[in-house]
Design an enzyme around this catalytic site. Structure first.
Site, PDB file in Angstrom:
ATOM      1  N   GLY A  54      31.323  74.958  17.773  1.00 36.87           N
ATOM      2  CA  GLY A  54      31.067  73.924  16.601  1.00 36.87           C
ATOM      3  C   GLY A  54      32.252  72.835  16.329  1.00 36.87           C
ATOM      4  O   GLY A  54      33.573  73.238  16.319  1.00 36.87           O
ATOM      5  N   GLN A  59      37.075  66.733  11.454  1.00 32.48           N
ATOM      6  CA  GLN A  59      37.894  67.528  12.602  1.00 32.48           C
ATOM      7  C   GLN A  59      38.388  66.553  13.707  1.00 32.48           C
ATOM      8  O   GLN A  59      39.488  66.677  14.278  1.00 32.48           O
ATOM      9  CB  GLN A  59      37.270  68.685  13.315  1.00 32.48           C
ATOM     10  N   CYS A 104      38.959  78.391  14.114  1.00 34.98           N
ATOM     11  CA  CYS A 104      38.585  77.136  14.001  1.00 34.98           C
ATOM     12  C   CYS A 104      39.639  76.184  14.788  1.00 34.98           C
ATOM     13  O   CYS A 104      40.845  76.519  14.872  1.00 34.98           O
ATOM     14  CB  CYS A 104      38.885  76.796  12.312  1.00 34.98           C
ATOM     15  N   LEU A 105      39.011  75.157  15.251  1.00 35.95           N
ATOM     16  CA  LEU A 105      39.942  74.299  16.416  1.00 35.95           C
ATOM     17  C   LEU A 105      40.939  73.433  15.465  1.00 35.95           C
ATOM     18  O   LEU A 105      41.929  73.170  15.826  1.00 35.95           O
ATOM     19  CB  LEU A 105      38.878  73.276  17.025  1.00 35.95           C
ATOM     20  N   HIS A 146      30.250  77.211   8.382  1.00 38.28           N
ATOM     21  CA  HIS A 146      31.483  77.013   8.828  1.00 38.28           C
ATOM     22  C   HIS A 146      31.646  75.301   8.866  1.00 38.28           C
ATOM     23  O   HIS A 146      32.507  74.819   8.278  1.00 38.28           O
ATOM     24  CB  HIS A 146      31.836  77.789  10.142  1.00 38.28           C
ATOM     25  N   GLU A 147      30.796  74.876   9.613  1.00 38.08           N
ATOM     26  CA  GLU A 147      30.764  73.377   9.873  1.00 38.08           C
ATOM     27  C   GLU A 147      30.421  72.651   8.753  1.00 38.08           C
ATOM     28  O   GLU A 147      30.948  71.377   8.148  1.00 38.08           O
ATOM     29  CB  GLU A 147      29.891  72.965  11.191  1.00 38.08           C
ATOM     30  N   HIS A 150      33.287  72.193   6.476  1.00 40.48           N
ATOM     31  CA  HIS A 150      34.048  71.306   6.913  1.00 40.48           C
ATOM     32  C   HIS A 150      33.786  70.033   6.224  1.00 40.48           C
ATOM     33  O   HIS A 150      34.531  69.325   5.521  1.00 40.48           O
ATOM     34  CB  HIS A 150      34.200  71.076   8.221  1.00 40.48           C
TER      35      HIS A 150
HETATM   36 ZN    ZN Z   1      36.384  74.788  11.839  1.00 41.76          ZN
END
Ligand code: ZN
Length: 197
Positions: A54, A59, A104-105, A146-147, A150
């Site tokens: 995701g 991000q 998480c990226l 999670h997304e 963000h």
């Molecule tokens: Zn993340």
């Protein structure tokens, strides 16, 4: 110049300490070619990392309320197609919670346990501007939470228990300074480039 809309691009991923990761993203008012290009680039970027399931637009440095998700490699979700969510809002959270490890990226130094609702109801626009309202459970519900976090300027580190947070402190300090290795391009907390290893 050739029309560049047709070419997808891998974008750098922003460090969770960068200011764009700490603020609420703007609503999308029109799903135009620019938004569609960002969505295509987000999928390209996520697949490039080989482990992302995701990605939220901030991000990749874009201040708009857009999320892409692809969980088909996760057991139990093999039939789930890639999902694009524009202006997503979670309208219901189950009281039933589950603790699972997340990554998480934007936080490549840390995998840790986060408590989330097991089931959610979510509404959003898809890429064709169709209003979708659906339920999600388990890993997909977690990825969506999670997304959407963000888009509201919240990173999974913010959701750790006080104990887990204190244990992760030194790793997070190194992330903030840019003192870590990662195999995709990133943008540091101060906006400088972080090399790909
Ligand atoms: Zn993340």
């Amino acid at each position: 110049m050739k029309n560049q809309r047709n070419y997808m691009a891998v974008l750098p991923i922003y460090n969770s300490f960068h200011p764009i990761m700490k603020q609420k993203t703007k609503q999308v008012l029109e799903i135009n070619d620019e938004v569609k290009k960002i969505v295509a680039d987000m999928f390209e970027t996520m697949y490039y990392t080989k482990r992302g399931v995701g990605l939220a637009a901030n991000q990749v440095g874009k201040d708009i309320s857009v999320v892409v998700i692809d969980v088909h490699t996760v057991k139990g979700f093999e039939n789930e197609l890639p999902i694009t969510m524009i202006n997503p809002v979670i309208t219901e959270y189950s009281d039933e919670k589950e603790i699972c490890e997340e990554g998480c990226l934007s936080i490549p130094v840390l995998y840790d346990d986060v408590e989330r609702s097991l089931n959610i109801k979510i509404k959003y626009l898809d890429i064709t501007e169709k209003e979708i309202e659906r339920t999600a459970t388990g890993f997909l519900a977690r990825a969506m939470q999670h997304e959407v976090d963000h888009l509201n300027g919240i990173n999974f580190y913010d959701r750790l228990s006080p104990l887990r947070k204190s244990l992760a402190k030194s790793k997070m300090k190194r992330l903030k300074k840019g003192d870590y290795d990662v195999d995709y391009f990133m943008i540091n907390a101060d906006g400088t480039e972080h090399p790909e290893n």
